[in-house]
Design a protein around this motif. Structure first.
Motif, short mmCIF file in Angstrom:
data_model
loop_
_atom_site.label_atom_id
_atom_site.label_comp_id
_atom_site.label_asym_id
_atom_site.label_seq_id
_atom_site.Cartn_x
_atom_site.Cartn_y
_atom_site.Cartn_z
N ASP A 144 35.80 47.51 41.83
CA ASP A 144 35.29 47.59 40.47
C ASP A 144 34.07 46.70 40.32
N THR A 204 35.07 43.21 42.20
CA THR A 204 36.16 42.91 43.13
C THR A 204 36.47 44.14 43.95
N SER A 251 51.70 40.74 43.39
CA SER A 251 52.70 40.23 44.32
C SER A 251 53.62 41.37 44.75
N CYS A 254 34.70 41.73 36.03
CA CYS A 254 34.46 40.30 35.87
C CYS A 254 34.56 39.49 37.16
N GLY A 255 35.24 40.02 38.16
CA GLY A 255 35.39 39.26 39.40
C GLY A 255 36.46 38.18 39.27
N ILE A 278 46.24 34.83 43.33
CA ILE A 278 46.45 36.11 42.64
C ILE A 278 47.66 36.89 43.18
N1 LIG Z 1 40.21 43.81 39.91
C1 LIG Z 1 40.35 42.57 39.42
N2 LIG Z 1 39.29 41.93 38.85
C2 LIG Z 1 39.41 40.68 38.36
N3 LIG Z 1 40.55 39.97 38.37
C3 LIG Z 1 41.64 40.54 38.91
C4 LIG Z 1 41.60 41.87 39.46
N4 LIG Z 1 42.83 42.16 39.93
C5 LIG Z 1 43.60 41.07 39.68
N5 LIG Z 1 42.89 40.11 39.08
C6 LIG Z 1 43.39 38.78 38.69
O1 LIG Z 1 44.62 38.54 39.32
C7 LIG Z 1 45.63 38.27 38.35
C8 LIG Z 1 46.96 38.76 38.85
O2 LIG Z 1 46.99 40.18 38.90
P1 LIG Z 1 48.38 40.93 38.81
O3 LIG Z 1 48.11 42.39 38.88
O4 LIG Z 1 49.30 40.34 39.81
O5 LIG Z 1 48.94 40.51 37.40
P2 LIG Z 1 48.41 40.98 35.95
O6 LIG Z 1 47.51 42.16 36.08
O7 LIG Z 1 47.86 39.77 35.28
O8 LIG Z 1 49.77 41.40 35.24
P3 LIG Z 1 50.66 42.72 35.59
O9 LIG Z 1 49.97 43.44 36.71
O10 LIG Z 1 51.98 42.18 36.01
O11 LIG Z 1 50.70 43.46 34.33
C9 LIG Z 1 45.12 38.91 37.08
O12 LIG Z 1 45.67 38.30 35.93
C10 LIG Z 1 43.61 38.68 37.20
O13 LIG Z 1 43.28 37.37 36.82
#
Ligand SMILES: Nc1ncnc2c1ncn2[C@@H]1O[C@H](COP(=O)(O)OP(=O)(O)OP(=O)(O)O)[C@@H](O)[C@H]1O
Ligand SMILES: [Mg+2]
Length: 292
Positions: A220, A275, A252, A223-224, A233
């Motif tokens: 994507d 990302t 996870s 925001c990174g 993460i």
């Molecule tokens: N593509 C991405 N771009 C930016 N940040 C990301 C991206 N994917 C994950 N993250 C970061 O990693 C964190 C953890 O992701 P994860 O999918 O495990 O949990 P979540 O999305 O916050 O909640 P859930 O998936 O359980 O609804 C996110 O909260 C975000 O900060």
């Protein structure tokens, strides 16, 4: 001297490989212990949530009936005007602010229902995470089909936020647990959609095969991920999303699933640029992994 430099280089390389292996080991141990905890919690919560949810339906019906009775009383109230009973009713109605109550009850019910639904979803996620009731159905599957059907499911989350570009390469069928891999794709796609939330961005899906491995990338331009978060993460419950939006289980869970396939889940990210997650899995079912 040259030999020394070379062996030093080799040592450095070995060292970093060791570091990666150690990280993976730590990650899988963490996952295993949290998994057991999660399975227990999910099990304990599941029952009470189940009957709260089913009582809720009945409760709503009863409330509707009570409101009907109330309406009939209100109709009859005019006939009591001037009597003691009429005065008592009017006072009571004032005291409890009946009009407000009538508006508020359905709103409260709706909100509560949403809350319970959310709890159920979290419990389901926890169960998935700890693999309690997953059947191990390995089959040969077309990953493109899986990605496409997953895209259909999450289309609502994505379509207003990002344009999806598919750059599918040549993929052989992969021996895998398709519904589990789909869950990985779903988590990555939804995360990507969240990451481009404020910008309307692009999500690019690339696939390909190299040697005995198939890979899928989901990139994507959102925001990174800040450097200091990159190592966290994949931890259960790590989230940067506001309370109520994310549980922090998506990645996870995905990590565990890919690991079970004998594969890797890697991330590359630059704050402000975007990302890229890459899933790599063996085309043929890997030998039994050391149990995580
Ligand atoms: N593509 C991405 N771009 C930016 N940040 C990301 C991206 N994917 C994950 N993250 C970061 O990693 C964190 C953890 O992701 P994860 O999918 O495990 O949990 P979540 O999305 O916050 O909640 P859930 O998936 O359980 O609804 C996110 O909260 C975000 O900060
Ligand atoms: Mg997520």
């Amino acid at each position: 001297v040259q030999a020394l430099v070379r062996s030093n280089d080799e040592l450095t390389q070995l060292n970093s490989k060791l570091k990666v292996a150690q990280d993976q080991l730590m990650q899988s141990e963490k996952l295993a212990s949290i998994g057991q905890l999660a399975a227990g919690v999910a099990h304990e919560i599941n029952n009470p949530v189940g009957y709260v949810f089913s009582n809720f339906g009945t409760l709503e019906k009863y409330l509707a009936d009570l409101f009907r009775v109330l309406a009939a009383y209100e109709q009859a109230e005019s006939q009591l005007a001037g009597t003691d009973a009429g005065a008592t009713l009017a006072a009571l109605r004032e005291e409890i602010d009946l009009d407000y109550l009538k508006d508020d009850v359905p709103a409260l019910m709706n909100e509560s229902r949403e809350g319970i639904k959310r709890v159920r979803k979290i419990v389901q996620d926890l169960k998935d995470f700890s693999h309690v009731d997953t059947k191990q159905d390995w089959e040969w599957a077309d990953l493109h089909k899986g990605i496409d059907s997953t895209l259909n499911i999450v289309n609502n989350e994505i379509k207003y936020k990002a344009e999806v570009i598919k750059q599918y390469g040549n993929l052989p069928e992969v021996q895998c647990m398709p519904s589990e891999l789909n869950q990985v794709f779903m988590n990555l796609l939804v995360n990507a959609a969240h990451a481009v939330d404020k910008t309307r961005g692009t999500i690019t899906i690339r696939t390909g095969a190299a040697g005995q491995h198939a890979w899928v990338e989901i990139e994507d331009d959102g925001c990174g991920i800040p450097k200091e978060n990159l190592s966290r993460i994949f931890d259960p419950f790590f989230t940067t999303k506001p309370v109520g939006k994310g549980t922090g289980l998506g990645l996870s869970l995905s990590y565990g699933i890919v690991q079970k396939h004998g594969g890797r889940l890697e991330v590359d990210s630059e704050p402000g640029r975007g990302t890229r997650f890459r899933v790599t899995v063996p085309v043929c079912r890997a030998e039994q992994q050391p149990s995580a």
